[in-house]
Design a protein around this motif. Sequence first.
Motif, PDB file in Angstrom:
ATOM      1  N   LYS A  60       0.835  -1.202   0.000  1.00  0.00           N
ATOM      2  CA  LYS A  60       0.000   0.000   0.000  1.00  0.00           C
ATOM      3  C   LYS A  60       0.868   1.250   0.000  1.00  0.00           C
ATOM      4  O   LYS A  60       0.622   2.189  -0.761  1.00  0.00           O
ATOM      5  N   TRP A  94       2.385   1.742  -3.388  1.00  0.00           N
ATOM      6  CA  TRP A  94       1.395   2.210  -4.353  1.00  0.00           C
ATOM      7  C   TRP A  94       1.102   3.697  -4.142  1.00  0.00           C
ATOM      8  O   TRP A  94       1.081   4.470  -5.094  1.00  0.00           O
ATOM      9  N   GLY A 107       3.707   5.904  -5.464  1.00  0.00           N
ATOM     10  CA  GLY A 107       3.937   5.816  -6.903  1.00  0.00           C
ATOM     11  C   GLY A 107       5.014   4.817  -7.302  1.00  0.00           C
ATOM     12  O   GLY A 107       5.442   4.803  -8.454  1.00  0.00           O
ATOM     13  N   SER A 141       2.553   0.360  -9.791  1.00  0.00           N
ATOM     14  CA  SER A 141       1.478   0.775 -10.698  1.00  0.00           C
ATOM     15  C   SER A 141       0.119   0.334 -10.155  1.00  0.00           C
ATOM     16  O   SER A 141       0.035  -0.553  -9.300  1.00  0.00           O
ATOM     17  N   ASN A 142      -0.938   0.956 -10.661  1.00  0.00           N
ATOM     18  CA  ASN A 142      -2.288   0.558 -10.276  1.00  0.00           C
ATOM     19  C   ASN A 142      -2.522  -0.917 -10.577  1.00  0.00           C
ATOM     20  O   ASN A 142      -3.088  -1.649  -9.774  1.00  0.00           O
ATOM     21  N   PHE A 143      -2.083  -1.351 -11.764  1.00  0.00           N
ATOM     22  CA  PHE A 143      -2.269  -2.747 -12.155  1.00  0.00           C
ATOM     23  C   PHE A 143      -1.562  -3.684 -11.178  1.00  0.00           C
ATOM     24  O   PHE A 143      -2.158  -4.661 -10.712  1.00  0.00           O
ATOM     25  N   TYR A 162      -0.654  -3.152  -8.109  1.00  0.00           N
ATOM     26  CA  TYR A 162      -1.287  -3.097  -6.789  1.00  0.00           C
ATOM     27  C   TYR A 162      -2.580  -3.923  -6.777  1.00  0.00           C
ATOM     28  O   TYR A 162      -2.818  -4.714  -5.870  1.00  0.00           O
ATOM     29  N   LEU A 163      -3.403  -3.757  -7.817  1.00  0.00           N
ATOM     30  CA  LEU A 163      -4.657  -4.508  -7.889  1.00  0.00           C
ATOM     31  C   LEU A 163      -4.401  -6.004  -8.049  1.00  0.00           C
ATOM     32  O   LEU A 163      -5.127  -6.833  -7.492  1.00  0.00           O
ATOM     33  N   PHE A 182     -11.119  -6.252 -11.371  1.00  0.00           N
ATOM     34  CA  PHE A 182     -10.613  -4.886 -11.384  1.00  0.00           C
ATOM     35  C   PHE A 182     -11.805  -3.940 -11.364  1.00  0.00           C
ATOM     36  O   PHE A 182     -12.817  -4.216 -12.008  1.00  0.00           O
TER      37      PHE A 182
END
Length: 146
Positions: free
Chosen positions: A24, A27, A30, A33-35, A37-38, A58
């Motif tokens: 976390k 993320w 920065g 990436s969002n991808f 992290y998800l 997602f």
Amino acid sequence: MKAMNPTILDVTDRAKDFQKSDLKKKWVEGELSNFDYLMALNTYAGRSYNDINQYPVFPWIVKDYSSRNLDFNNIEAERASQVFRRLDTPIGAMRENKKNDAMEKYENWDESLNGEPAFHYGTHYSNAGLVINFLIRLEPFTSLNI
């Protein structure tokens, strides 16, 4: 009976493991990436590409499908609410009429007749049928089914 080696099989609490990880923080800062992290969240939740019933999920975040171009790096604050959906509201309640339908179904459900507790939505957001419907539109699955 020989005791199991705990380094080989270690059943842990995934939620606690996630809290201990620095994913976390990475993320938010920065570094992830969002991808990525998800995908980590999906993995900690027990989801995998190897199980069609537990396929990774997602969030559906974009709601503007009429604009010719969207520059996600340059969206003004006042325009953001027109581009992105509210993440505090379920997909099934994005439109007022759909929200009212779900609430009405819940309020009018008679558990004594149906044998099940009241619910807002009759299906889960991810199931094998939805995954297959998505995958059939991607290679190599499309060519394999022609």
